[in-house]
Every structure is written in structure tokens, then in C-alpha cells.
Enzyme design. Structure first.
Site, PDB file in Angstrom:
ATOM      1  N   ASP A 184     -10.941  19.057  36.492  1.00 22.93           N
ATOM      2  CA  ASP A 184     -10.349  20.374  36.206  1.00 22.93           C
ATOM      3  C   ASP A 184     -11.249  21.460  36.780  1.00 22.93           C
ATOM      4  O   ASP A 184     -12.208  21.887  36.159  1.00 22.93           O
ATOM      5  CB  ASP A 184     -10.144  20.569  34.702  1.00 22.93           C
ATOM      6  CG  ASP A 184      -9.477  21.916  34.392  1.00 22.93           C
ATOM      7  OD1 ASP A 184      -9.401  22.769  35.303  1.00 22.93           O
ATOM      8  OD2 ASP A 184      -9.046  22.113  33.246  1.00 22.93           O
ATOM      9  N   HIS A 189     -13.808  28.277  33.960  1.00 28.15           N
ATOM     10  CA  HIS A 189     -14.915  27.548  33.332  1.00 28.15           C
ATOM     11  C   HIS A 189     -16.212  27.610  34.138  1.00 28.15           C
ATOM     12  O   HIS A 189     -17.224  27.049  33.719  1.00 28.15           O
ATOM     13  CB  HIS A 189     -14.511  26.085  33.126  1.00 28.15           C
ATOM     14  CG  HIS A 189     -13.174  25.927  32.486  1.00 28.15           C
ATOM     15  ND1 HIS A 189     -12.912  26.363  31.204  1.00 28.15           N
ATOM     16  CD2 HIS A 189     -11.990  25.433  32.952  1.00 28.15           C
ATOM     17  CE1 HIS A 189     -11.643  26.116  30.908  1.00 28.15           C
ATOM     18  NE2 HIS A 189     -11.065  25.561  31.962  1.00 28.15           N
TER      19      HIS A 189
HETATM   20  C1  LIG Z   1      -0.814  22.873  35.309  1.00 30.94           C
HETATM   21  C2  LIG Z   1      -1.993  23.625  34.792  1.00 30.94           C
HETATM   22  C3  LIG Z   1      -2.387  23.200  33.436  1.00 30.94           C
HETATM   23  C4  LIG Z   1      -3.671  23.788  33.016  1.00 30.94           C
HETATM   24  C5  LIG Z   1      -4.044  23.336  31.615  1.00 30.94           C
HETATM   25  C6  LIG Z   1      -5.235  24.015  31.072  1.00 30.94           C
HETATM   26  C7  LIG Z   1      -6.371  24.224  32.047  1.00 30.94           C
HETATM   27  C8  LIG Z   1      -7.690  24.467  31.379  1.00 30.94           C
HETATM   28  O1  LIG Z   1      -8.662  24.597  32.413  1.00 30.94           O
HETATM   29  C9  LIG Z   1      -7.650  25.705  30.520  1.00 30.94           C
HETATM   30  C10 LIG Z   1      -8.541  25.619  29.370  1.00 30.94           C
HETATM   31  O2  LIG Z   1      -9.162  24.633  29.083  1.00 30.94           O
HETATM   32  S1  LIG Z   1      -8.671  27.042  28.378  1.00 30.94           S
HETATM   33  C11 LIG Z   1      -9.810  26.549  27.088  1.00 30.94           C
HETATM   34  C12 LIG Z   1      -9.183  25.913  25.911  1.00 30.94           C
HETATM   35  N1  LIG Z   1      -8.288  26.798  25.164  1.00 30.94           N
HETATM   36  C13 LIG Z   1      -8.779  27.831  24.432  1.00 30.94           C
HETATM   37  O3  LIG Z   1      -9.959  28.090  24.403  1.00 30.94           O
HETATM   38  C14 LIG Z   1      -7.774  28.633  23.648  1.00 30.94           C
HETATM   39  C15 LIG Z   1      -8.338  28.970  22.295  1.00 30.94           C
HETATM   40  N2  LIG Z   1      -7.326  29.669  21.464  1.00 30.94           N
HETATM   41  C16 LIG Z   1      -7.179  30.991  21.516  1.00 30.94           C
HETATM   42  O4  LIG Z   1      -7.885  31.706  22.223  1.00 30.94           O
HETATM   43  C17 LIG Z   1      -6.087  31.585  20.645  1.00 30.94           C
HETATM   44  O5  LIG Z   1      -5.820  30.696  19.602  1.00 30.94           O
HETATM   45  C18 LIG Z   1      -4.777  31.859  21.433  1.00 30.94           C
HETATM   46  C19 LIG Z   1      -5.033  32.918  22.511  1.00 30.94           C
HETATM   47  C20 LIG Z   1      -4.244  30.576  22.074  1.00 30.94           C
HETATM   48  C21 LIG Z   1      -3.711  32.364  20.459  1.00 30.94           C
HETATM   49  O6  LIG Z   1      -4.233  33.418  19.700  1.00 30.94           O
HETATM   50  P1  LIG Z   1      -3.351  34.688  19.365  1.00 30.94           P
HETATM   51  O7  LIG Z   1      -2.899  35.370  20.612  1.00 30.94           O
HETATM   52  O8  LIG Z   1      -4.112  35.476  18.364  1.00 30.94           O
HETATM   53  O9  LIG Z   1      -2.054  34.017  18.748  1.00 30.94           O
HETATM   54  P2  LIG Z   1      -1.539  34.064  17.255  1.00 30.94           P
HETATM   55  O10 LIG Z   1      -1.185  35.485  16.908  1.00 30.94           O
HETATM   56  O11 LIG Z   1      -2.485  33.324  16.373  1.00 30.94           O
HETATM   57  O12 LIG Z   1      -0.208  33.204  17.331  1.00 30.94           O
HETATM   58  C22 LIG Z   1       0.910  33.684  18.063  1.00 30.94           C
HETATM   59  C23 LIG Z   1       1.912  32.552  18.152  1.00 30.94           C
HETATM   60  O13 LIG Z   1       1.438  31.535  19.046  1.00 30.94           O
HETATM   61  C24 LIG Z   1       1.253  30.287  18.367  1.00 30.94           C
HETATM   62  N3  LIG Z   1      -0.034  29.728  18.788  1.00 30.94           N
HETATM   63  C25 LIG Z   1      -1.242  30.219  18.455  1.00 30.94           C
HETATM   64  N4  LIG Z   1      -2.199  29.485  19.029  1.00 30.94           N
HETATM   65  C26 LIG Z   1      -1.585  28.498  19.727  1.00 30.94           C
HETATM   66  C27 LIG Z   1      -2.073  27.444  20.493  1.00 30.94           C
HETATM   67  N5  LIG Z   1      -3.376  27.207  20.648  1.00 30.94           N
HETATM   68  N6  LIG Z   1      -1.176  26.618  21.077  1.00 30.94           N
HETATM   69  C28 LIG Z   1       0.150  26.809  20.902  1.00 30.94           C
HETATM   70  N7  LIG Z   1       0.670  27.826  20.160  1.00 30.94           N
HETATM   71  C29 LIG Z   1      -0.204  28.659  19.572  1.00 30.94           C
HETATM   72  C30 LIG Z   1       1.234  30.627  16.885  1.00 30.94           C
HETATM   73  O14 LIG Z   1       1.701  29.550  16.104  1.00 30.94           O
HETATM   74  C31 LIG Z   1       2.128  31.854  16.823  1.00 30.94           C
HETATM   75  O15 LIG Z   1       3.484  31.449  16.821  1.00 30.94           O
HETATM   76  P3  LIG Z   1       4.342  31.552  15.440  1.00 30.94           P
HETATM   77  O16 LIG Z   1       4.193  32.970  14.954  1.00 30.94           O
HETATM   78  O17 LIG Z   1       5.716  31.181  15.850  1.00 30.94           O
HETATM   79  O18 LIG Z   1       3.698  30.551  14.489  1.00 30.94           O
END
Ligand SMILES: CCCCCCC[C@@H](O)CC(=O)SCCNC(=O)CCNC(=O)[C@H](O)C(C)(C)COP(=O)(O)OP(=O)(O)OC[C@H]1O[C@@H](n2cnc3c(N)ncnc32)[C@H](O)[C@@H]1OP(=O)(O)O
Length: 281
Positions: A184, A189
Site C-alpha cells: 500500500d 502514510h
Molecule cells: C482502492 C483504494 C482503496 C484504499 C483503501 C485504504 C487505503 C489506505 O492507505 C488508507 C488508510 O489506511 S487511512 C488510515 C486508517 N483509517 C483511519 O485512520 C480512519 C480513522 N477514523 C476516523 O478518522 C473517523 O472515524 C472518520 C473520519 C472515519 C469518521 O469520523 P466522523 O467524520 O467524525 O464521522 P461520524 O460523525 O462519527 O460518523 C458519521 C457517519 O459515518 C459512519 N462512520 C463513522 N466512522 C466510520 C468508519 N470508520 N467506517 C464506516 N463508517 C463510519 C457513522 O456510523 C455515521 O453514520 P450514521 O450516523 O449513519 O451511524
């Protein structure tokens, strides 16, 4: 239009044939921090294989940044983070092999301020026997509002008692630079300028690196260091982790599964992974 759910949902993303070697498995485990305490993961002949290797096997030798470009989906890589990941292994993953993964877009949810795109894949060996299945989502910030459904809102409740295990694992400042060697190459990153433009003060750790470290920690703490006891593992990426931070895993036994809360102690136990369920074989 960046997201057209009518085209995207159900879209077949095709099949990918790939092979992996024992040295790929060893490198993967090293990138998760395996060392002298975990030599069974680094054996030259028959290393045990963490089930989370399933998340990197198909793209292990990729050297280009991923593109978020599928039928009905066209999104700038800087806008997405990994949202969640689930794997189910149908048999222990061998230290080397050949396989084919087939992937489809299962769901696309409109969260208003964001879109959540869910992919499902199945992986079979050269005889067609199932090796593992996976389900993952990407959370695309600023890509909601396309008129889709909001989707389910679920969370896993943790027991109201002290955990059975409480283990903290420190990551290395160069952890993401090591982990990107497993395929990846997302600059989020590794490139401080890209990370800043994406809204982060510094490069963040790959979600799947955290996921793998947590699996290894759980296996070591609660499963007698036997990776074959993990049948399934799912988690939501609840908050970013910066390389060099620690991952605190509080683990509860819960019948035929383990529940885990993963937090970052350096930031007042800010959540890193939530809704973590490890299903036992
Ligand atoms: C083809 C290409 C493919 C590539 C794949 C990936 C490539 C990689 O290199 C990328 C990575 O590794 S990125 C690193 C790993 N991920 C992270 O660090 C994300 C961490 N999470 C966050 O920052 C927040 O939770 C965040 C931002 C995710 C959400 O926070 P908020 O904006 O505050 O959201 P919130 O208000 O809590 O919720 C809004 C609605 O969204 C749903 N939700 C929240 N977190 C979720 C999550 N992690 N996954 C899925 N859905 C999520 C909530 O349930 C909410 O919906 P609802 O109101 O309907 O319940």
C-alpha cells in the site's frame, strides 16, 4: 459525478490472480513489528501466518499508489480513509501459494458529509477451494450528498467489567514506511506534504497496519500465540494513529469470540479501532 450508486452498487471489480512467497509473509510480519519474541512468524521454512495476511496478499508487490476509480466511483485518494475491515479465513493461510481474488462493490452509503463504499471479495486457491473472504469499506470525506441511503448504524457493546487482558504495543516512528513495502503505497502514510493537504498534521499509519498489529497482539495475549485459532476478525477504524504511538488493546473473552477495544494511550486513550470482534476457530 464522483459517485453514481446506480452504477456502483453490485459492480463487478473483476478477478486478480496472484502468488506469494514465504519471504512475503516474513516481511509482512516484520512490518507489524515481529521480532525475537515472535520467531514463529519469521521461520524460513514454515512460518505461521497471521490471518490478516489476507488483507495484503493480492497487492503485496504493488509499487504504485492505489486509485479510487471503479464503475460509478471516481474519488481523489486524498479524500479517503479506510473505514472498516473484516476477514474470515476458511483454512489457515499457507506460507506460500497461488490464489485468485474476485471483488465487487456491495454497498454505497450516503452519510451526508461523507460516502461509505463497501467492497466484498472472495479468494480461492488454484483448485477453487475457498481460502478467505473479506469485506472492507472506505470512508470518503466530502463525497456524500448524492441522494443515496444512509445505511445501517451499528456498534458492538463492550462488557461492563475489567478486561481479561490489557496489553500495550508500541509502534515505531518508521512503522508506516516499513508497512508500505507490503503493497500500500498511499502517500498519506509517507509524504508529509500529501498528509497535510489531506488535512492531517503528519503521515498517518495504515489502517491495515494497526489491524495486523492488533491481531498479532491478541494472538499473543489471548490465544497462546497460535494464529490458527483466529477464524474471523472485524474492526472499524475509529480514529487515526500516528507512527510511533502505542496501541492499547483491552481484550474480553465473550463465548466463542473475543471483543477488543483499541486506543492510543499517548492521547488519553483516543479510540483507534472500535467494534472489534475476533471469532475463534
Ligand atoms: C482502492 C483504494 C482503496 C484504499 C483503501 C485504504 C487505503 C489506505 O492507505 C488508507 C488508510 O489506511 S487511512 C488510515 C486508517 N483509517 C483511519 O485512520 C480512519 C480513522 N477514523 C476516523 O478518522 C473517523 O472515524 C472518520 C473520519 C472515519 C469518521 O469520523 P466522523 O467524520 O467524525 O464521522 P461520524 O460523525 O462519527 O460518523 C458519521 C457517519 O459515518 C459512519 N462512520 C463513522 N466512522 C466510520 C468508519 N470508520 N467506517 C464506516 N463508517 C463510519 C457513522 O456510523 C455515521 O453514520 P450514521 O450516523 O449513519 O451511524
Amino acid at each position: 459525478m464522483p459517485i453514481d450508486p446506480a452504477i456502483a452498487i453490485g459492480a463487478d471489480l473483476g478477478s486478480n490472480e496472484f502468488a506469494w512467497e514465504t519471504s512475503d509473509v516474513q516481511l509482512y510480519h516484520l512490518a507489524l513489528g515481529a521480532g525475537l519474541d515472535d520467531l514463529s512468524y519469521l521461520d524460513d521454512v514454515a512460518p505461521q501466518v497471521l490471518p490478516t495476511f489476507a488483507t495484503v496478499a493480492a497487492t503485496f508487490h504493488a509499487t504504485e499508489a492505489p486509485r479510487v476509480s471503479f464503475p460509478g466511483v471516481e474519488i481523489d485518494l486524498a479524500r479517503i480513509v479506510h473505514g472498516s475491515q473484516e476477514i474470515v479465513v476458511h483454512q489457515p493461510i499457507p506460507p506460500s501459494g497461488k490464489a485468485t481474488t474476485s471483488t465487487r462493490i456491495a454497498e454505497v452509503w450516503d452519510k451526508g458529509k461523507a460516502a461509505v463504499i463497501v467492497q466484498e471479495s472472495t479468494t480461492v486457491d488454484t483448485d477453487g477451494n475457498p481460502l478467505w473472504s473479506a469485506r472492507s469499506s472506505i470512508f470518503a470525506r466530502g463525497e456524500g450528498g448524492f441522494g443515496g441511503e444512509r445505511g445501517p448504524s451499528e456498534s458492538v457493546a463492550l462488557p461492563d467489567r475489567e478486561p481479561d487482558f490489557d496489553v500495550t504495543t508500541k509502534t515505531l516512528p518508521q512503522q508506516a514506511l516499513l508497512y508500505r513495502m507490503c503493497g500500500d503505497r498511499n502517500p498519506l502514510h509517507s509524504d508529509p506534504a500529501f498528509a497535510k493537504a489531506a488535512g492531517f498534521p503528519a503521515p498517518i499509519l495504515h489502517g491495515l497496519c494497526t489491524y495486523g498489529i492488533v491481531c498479532k497482539t491478541v494472538v499473543g495475549a489471548a490465544l497462546d500465540a497460535d494464529a490458527a485459532r483466529v477464524k474471523g476478525f472485524r474492526a472499524k477504524f475509529a480514529g487515526v494513529v500516528y507512527p510511533g504511538e502505542s496501541l492499547r488493546c483491552r481484550i474480553w473473552r465473550d463465548g466463542s469470540q473475543l471483543l477488543v477495544a483499541v486506543t492510543v494511550p499517548e492521547r488519553d486513550d483516543a479510540p483507534a479501532l472500535a467494534d472489534v470482534v475476533v471469532t475463534l476457530a
